[in-house]
Design an enzyme around this catalytic site. Structure first.
Site, PDB file in Angstrom:
ATOM      1  N   GLY A   7       0.876  -1.131  -0.007  1.00 21.14           N
ATOM      2  CA  GLY A   7       0.001   0.046  -0.055  1.00 21.14           C
ATOM      3  C   GLY A   7       0.842   1.095  -0.135  1.00 21.14           C
ATOM      4  O   GLY A   7       1.982   1.260   0.357  1.00 21.14           O
ATOM      5  N   GLY A  59       0.280   5.571   0.486  1.00 21.41           N
ATOM      6  CA  GLY A  59      -0.460   6.717   0.908  1.00 21.41           C
ATOM      7  C   GLY A  59       0.232   8.093   1.102  1.00 21.41           C
ATOM      8  O   GLY A  59       1.389   8.232   0.914  1.00 21.41           O
ATOM      9  N   GLY A  60      -0.549   8.826   1.668  1.00 23.70           N
ATOM     10  CA  GLY A  60       0.107  10.255   1.799  1.00 23.70           C
ATOM     11  C   GLY A  60       1.223  10.283   2.708  1.00 23.70           C
ATOM     12  O   GLY A  60       2.049  11.240   2.694  1.00 23.70           O
ATOM     13  N   GLY A  93       3.384   7.519   3.587  1.00 29.27           N
ATOM     14  CA  GLY A  93       4.229   6.732   3.176  1.00 29.27           C
ATOM     15  C   GLY A  93       4.019   5.589   2.419  1.00 29.27           C
ATOM     16  O   GLY A  93       2.859   5.708   1.812  1.00 29.27           O
ATOM     17  N   ASP A 142      -8.308   8.564   9.622  1.00 29.72           N
ATOM     18  CA  ASP A 142      -8.463   8.396   8.348  1.00 29.72           C
ATOM     19  C   ASP A 142      -9.002   6.987   7.974  1.00 29.72           C
ATOM     20  O   ASP A 142      -8.653   6.005   7.403  1.00 29.72           O
ATOM     21  CB  ASP A 142      -6.770   8.154   7.809  1.00 29.72           C
ATOM     22  CG  ASP A 142      -6.788   7.923   6.266  1.00 29.72           C
ATOM     23  OD1 ASP A 142      -7.278   8.842   5.564  1.00 29.72           O
ATOM     24  OD2 ASP A 142      -5.613   7.488   5.818  1.00 29.72           O
TER      25      ASP A 142
END
Length: 148
Positions: A4, A6-7, A9, A119
């Site tokens: 995965g 995301g914003g 890391g 989140d």
């Protein structure tokens, strides 16, 4: 392997060589923790997440820094997002509600411990049926949680 992004890391599927277990290793982008107060907040939030002990919340194992790169190691969950799982398995309405109640119980537990997820979305709720007779939800990614 990357599981995965995301914003904050990238999350890798890793193996802890000493304990011989799979781990999800979240490596934080250097620019996200550039200021000392950001690093302090990251570790305060990770410590809070590490205190959580609930069957529907991913377990935290370790956090630290290596050559200026900060990381957060947690339980690896082999599963699909809650929406993917629902589509793939054609769950009954009753089973969908049971999964939703597991998520509600996990979030309520975190709130009672003074932690706000910040989140919560379908991709941060994994469902596995690998080791249990019924689908089991796990709320993941408390790495950007807020201590209340």
């Amino acid at each position: 392997e990357i599981v995965g992004q995301g914003g904050m890391g990238t999350v890798y599927k890793a193996r802890n060589s000493k304990l011989q277990r799979l781990t999800a290793l979240k490596v934080i982008r250097k620019e996200k923790l550039g200021k000392p107060e950001s690093v302090q907040r990251f570790y305060r939030e990770v410590r809070a997440a590490a205190q959580l002990s609930h069957p529907n919340v991913v377990l935290a194992f370790d956090a630290g820094e290596c050559d200026g790169t900060h990381y957060f190691a947690m339980e690896y969950v082999e599963g699909l997002s809650i929406t993917q799982f629902g589509r793939k398995t054609e769950l009954s309405q009753t089973d969908r509600i049971r999964l939703f109640l597991q998520v509600c119980d996990a979030v309520a537990y975190a709130h009672r411990q003074g932690l706000l997820h910040r989140d919560l979305k379908p991709s941060n709720i994994l469902v596995t049926d690998a080791c249990t007779p019924a689908p089991h939800a796990k709320v993941i990614d408390f790495g950007i949680a807020k201590v209340m």
